[in-house]
Design an enzyme around this catalytic site. Structure first.
Site, PDB file in Angstrom:
ATOM      1  N   GLY A 148      14.576 -23.467 -14.083  1.00  0.00           N
ATOM      2  CA  GLY A 148      15.177 -22.135 -14.059  1.00  0.00           C
ATOM      3  C   GLY A 148      14.578 -21.150 -13.075  1.00  0.00           C
ATOM      4  CE  LYS A 206      15.246 -30.353  -3.396  1.00  0.00           C
ATOM      5  NZ  LYS A 206      14.010 -30.020  -4.149  1.00  0.00           N
ATOM      6  CG  ASP A 263      15.468 -26.781  -5.352  1.00  0.00           C
ATOM      7  OD1 ASP A 263      15.391 -27.152  -4.164  1.00  0.00           O
ATOM      8  OD2 ASP A 263      14.463 -26.609  -6.067  1.00  0.00           O
ATOM      9  CG  ASP A 310      25.466 -36.228 -14.491  1.00  0.00           C
ATOM     10  OD1 ASP A 310      25.195 -35.814 -13.341  1.00  0.00           O
ATOM     11  OD2 ASP A 310      25.381 -37.422 -14.828  1.00  0.00           O
ATOM     12  CG  ASP A 357      19.406 -29.427 -14.619  1.00  0.00           C
ATOM     13  OD1 ASP A 357      18.903 -29.151 -13.519  1.00  0.00           O
ATOM     14  OD2 ASP A 357      19.231 -30.525 -15.190  1.00  0.00           O
ATOM     15  CD1 TRP A 395      14.736 -22.183  -6.818  1.00  0.00           C
ATOM     16  CD2 TRP A 395      16.717 -22.552  -5.859  1.00  0.00           C
ATOM     17  NE1 TRP A 395      14.504 -22.777  -5.597  1.00  0.00           N
ATOM     18  CE2 TRP A 395      15.710 -23.010  -4.989  1.00  0.00           C
ATOM     19  CE3 TRP A 395      18.044 -22.685  -5.477  1.00  0.00           C
ATOM     20  CZ2 TRP A 395      15.991 -23.589  -3.747  1.00  0.00           C
ATOM     21  CZ3 TRP A 395      18.338 -23.264  -4.244  1.00  0.00           C
ATOM     22  CH2 TRP A 395      17.319 -23.704  -3.389  1.00  0.00           C
TER      23      TRP A 395
END
Length: 249
Positions: free
Chosen positions: A46, A145, A105, A82, A66, A48
């Site tokens: 958490g 990312k 990320d 997911d 998440d 970010w």
């Protein structure tokens, strides 16, 4: 270097040292504004989402997604699912409608086999990109990312066709040994035209600078030296989120 950010995170109440990566991305690229709606993909634990919530303020909305459970964060809504599952992406789109920024990320479970890890990272990055295309309104931003490798260039190229511009950023808060980089895409293009398109258009109005104005599916295209009532053949040479420029051909 890594210990410095780890210690700062502890002292300043962030759940992960990665919070400083997002701070640096925002400072570099201006991802967030007050009142924005932000979707944080792969958000656990958490860090970010904490940063995004601070930046968008009380009028803003942050949705953290998440598979792992995320402990409650003030001002953040969590959605458990997911990201490799279509159903999760549909739930996000249903809940959010339109976002101003999507950040990811997400990283794969590491095998230690670099090419495999890089390929999995690229798969997650591409999923974030595809999700962002469905969520972002005109002018929206994406930060994702990805591990360095052969998959970066094709993803960047695809992103460049959908955003005003894309840059690669290596935040200072990334570990020295890390091969991660962030692709930051600014200005989501939802226009029906793209740079290089050749069209025939009717000039329907005149802009304040004297340019002719054409409409393509409701989207504004400015053409220099064109007068209202003319039909002109043009080539699009610059596309912005809310308008484009074209030249006679």
């Amino acid at each position: 270097m890594s210990d410095m950010y780890y210690n700062r995170a502890k002292q300043e109440g962030y759940r992960a040292r990665s919070a400083y990566k997002l701070k640096q991305l925002d400072e570099t690229a201006g991802l967030f504004g007050p009142g924005n709606t932000v979707v944080d993909l792969g958000a656990a634990p958490g860090g970010w989402s904490q940063v995004a919530s601070e930046r968008v303020g009380e009028q803003g909305t942050v949705i953290a997604v998440d598979l792992q459970r995320i402990e409650d964060i003030d001002g953040v809504e969590t959605l458990r699912g997911d990201m490799t599952d279509d159903d999760t992406r549909e739930r996000i789109i249903e809940r959010v409608g339109e976002a101003d920024a999507v950040v990811s990320d997400m990283a794969p479970n590491m095998t230690g086999e670099y090419h495999l890890d890089a390929a999995r990272s690229a798969h997650l990055a591409r999923m974030a990109f595809e999700t962002a295309l469905e969520l972002l309104g005109a002018g929206g931003d994406l930060a994702v990312k990805i591990f360095e490798g052969q998959d970066v260039a094709p993803l960047r190229e695809d992103m460049e066709s959908e955003f005003e511009y894309v840059r690669a950023v290596h935040p200072d808060a990334s570990r020295d040994s890390s091969s991660e980089l962030y692709l930051v895409a600014k200005g989501r293009l939802t226009a029906p035209v793209r740079e290089g398109d050749e069209l025939t258009v009717d000039i329907v109005d005149e802009g304040s600078e004297g340019d002719g104005i054409a409409k393509v599916e409701g989207f504004t295209v400015f053409i220099p030296d064109a007068a209202t009532g003319e039909e002109v053949d043009v080539r699009v040479d610059d596309v912005k989120p809310r308008f484009a420029f074209a030249e006679r051909r």
